[in-house]
Design an enzyme around this catalytic site. Structure first.
Site, PDB file in Angstrom:
ATOM      1  N   ASP A 136       0.828  -1.206   0.000  1.00  0.00           N
ATOM      2  CA  ASP A 136       0.000   0.000   0.000  1.00  0.00           C
ATOM      3  C   ASP A 136       0.862   1.256   0.000  1.00  0.00           C
ATOM      4  O   ASP A 136       0.446   2.310  -0.502  1.00  0.00           O
ATOM      5  CB  ASP A 136      -0.916  -0.019   1.229  1.00  0.00           C
ATOM      6  N   HIS A 143      -7.604   4.337  -1.537  1.00  0.00           N
ATOM      7  CA  HIS A 143      -8.399   4.607  -0.340  1.00  0.00           C
ATOM      8  C   HIS A 143      -9.596   3.667  -0.222  1.00  0.00           C
ATOM      9  O   HIS A 143     -10.019   3.331   0.887  1.00  0.00           O
ATOM     10  CB  HIS A 143      -8.860   6.062  -0.345  1.00  0.00           C
ATOM     11  N   ASP A 186      -8.213   0.607   1.306  1.00  0.00           N
ATOM     12  CA  ASP A 186      -7.926   0.870   2.720  1.00  0.00           C
ATOM     13  C   ASP A 186      -9.193   0.767   3.567  1.00  0.00           C
ATOM     14  O   ASP A 186      -9.154   0.259   4.696  1.00  0.00           O
ATOM     15  CB  ASP A 186      -7.315   2.264   2.885  1.00  0.00           C
TER      16      ASP A 186
END
Length: 371
Positions: free
Chosen positions: A99, A121, A124
């Protein structure tokens, strides 16, 4: 027959998306320290590997390793195998590393675009759920369903609040202690569970580390709030800050003493933690309320909660032992002699008999003294 498919993004939204510029500010301690490792790692990645493929690969590894833990402990009570905890920790490390380099790979290959930011994102947000759940399983938090609920949804809420702040300010901000530090903390928890077994955290037994968790819930937020404060709340009001968190620590310590003396478990949940939570959430809502006022509210809350707890504990013990807290019922009167228990007599053997004879010899003296 052609089915009508409604568009999710209008032409105006797509136009503004193409004009979007990524803005990020970070002063994370670990991010600075790990930059050399990430730069080395991205240099080993083939130039033809797409950045989004790196992101999704890390997410898949993270999900699979977390689901292995869920398989062995679906209720977060069963003790998962140590190798599963180690594998989950490794999966989180791989995800965190990939990441961190997907954006570097995008800039390296000249393929940086708004979709990459959204993809990063978005992954995430999914990973946050599995990371929080795996941490709860690693410490067998299923014995405390209320606390497990709070921990998991607090992580999701904080992630949302961070992006809500980005939506308002236009810049994604990372403090000195932020996502990377949280991820490595969870890796540490998983590593300890892999070495000693998940039961090392549990209060369902004689675990040495179980009292560490409640105290860490005071120390860690105190440090994070101090580091992330934009108004320098600790530097400007150190005495007030230490009083607020010190009283929470005093409450947790008192509960540890009570657990020891009553030979019972020490629960993780404590109402005094609501005080630090006020400060913690206020920061993630872009310091909606002045931190000085929230700190005073936190201090008042933890003070009242500590006094209530101490009063109730003392009152319950006094009622059970038929004693008074600040008063001797019969000063100078006959003293109450508590005979030794049968187990104590058996343990002491002849010593117990000697102690009993000594007490019998002393009884006339007590009687005479009372007259």
């Amino acid at each position: 027959m052609k089915l009508y498919k409604q568009r999710l993004l209008s032409d105006a939204q797509l136009k503004r998306l193409s004009e979007h510029q990524y803005s990020c500010q970070s002063c994370s301690i670990l991010d600075t320290f790990l930059q050399s490792y990430w730069n080395w790692l991205v240099s080993k990645v083939p130039i033809w590997l797409a950045p989004n493929l790196i992101t999704i690969l890390g997410l898949v590894i993270n999900i699979i390793t977390a689901l292995i833990l869920v398989w062995y402990s679906p209720d977060a009570k069963l003790e998962a195998p140590r190798w599963a905890c180690a594998l989950c920790g490794l999966g989180l490390f791989i995800y965190q590393s990939l990441d961190a380099i997907d954006g570097k790979q995008a800039r390296r290959t000249g393929t940086a675009n708004p979709l990459g930011e959204l993809f990063d994102h978005g992954c995430d947000s999914i990973s946050t759920v599995f990371v929080a759940l795996s941490a709860c399983i690693a410490v067998q938090l299923g014995y405390y369903p209320g606390w497990m609920f709070f921990q998991c949804f607090c992580a999701v809420t904080l992630f949302y609040c961070a992006h809500w702040q980005t939506y308002v300010s236009g810049t994604l901000r990372f403090g000195r202690v932020d996502v990377t530090e949280a991820q490595f903390t969870i890796m540490g928890i998983l590593a300890i569970s892999a070495i000693f077994g998940p039961s090392v955290w549990s209060t369902k037994g004689t675990s040495v580390l179980s009292p560490v968790i409640p105290f860490s819930m005071v120390l860690v937020p105190a440090f994070i709030i101090y580091q992330k404060s934009t108004q320098e709340i600790y530097q400007n009001h150190p005495a007030l800050y230490i009083l607020a968190f010190g009283l929470v620590a005093a409450k947790v310590t008192n509960r540890l003493v009570v657990a020891h003396m009553t030979k019972s478990e020490m629960d993780y949940m404590d109402w005094s933690l609501l005080g630090p939570t006020m400060l913690f959430l206020n920061q993630y809502f872009n310091t909606f309320v002045n931190e000085y006022y929230v700190l005073w509210l936190c201090l008042i809350w933890v003070s009242v909660d500590l006094m209530r707890y101490c009063y109730q504990i003392c009152q319950e013990i006094c009622d059970h032992l038929h004693i008074e807290l600040f008063r001797i019922p019969y000063p100078g009167g006959p003293q109450k002699v508590i005979p030794p228990t049968s187990s104590a007599l058996e343990k002491n053997g002849s010593g117990g008999k000697k102690q009993q004879s000594d007490e019998e010899d002393s009884m006339p003296l007590l009687d005479n003294a009372s007259h």
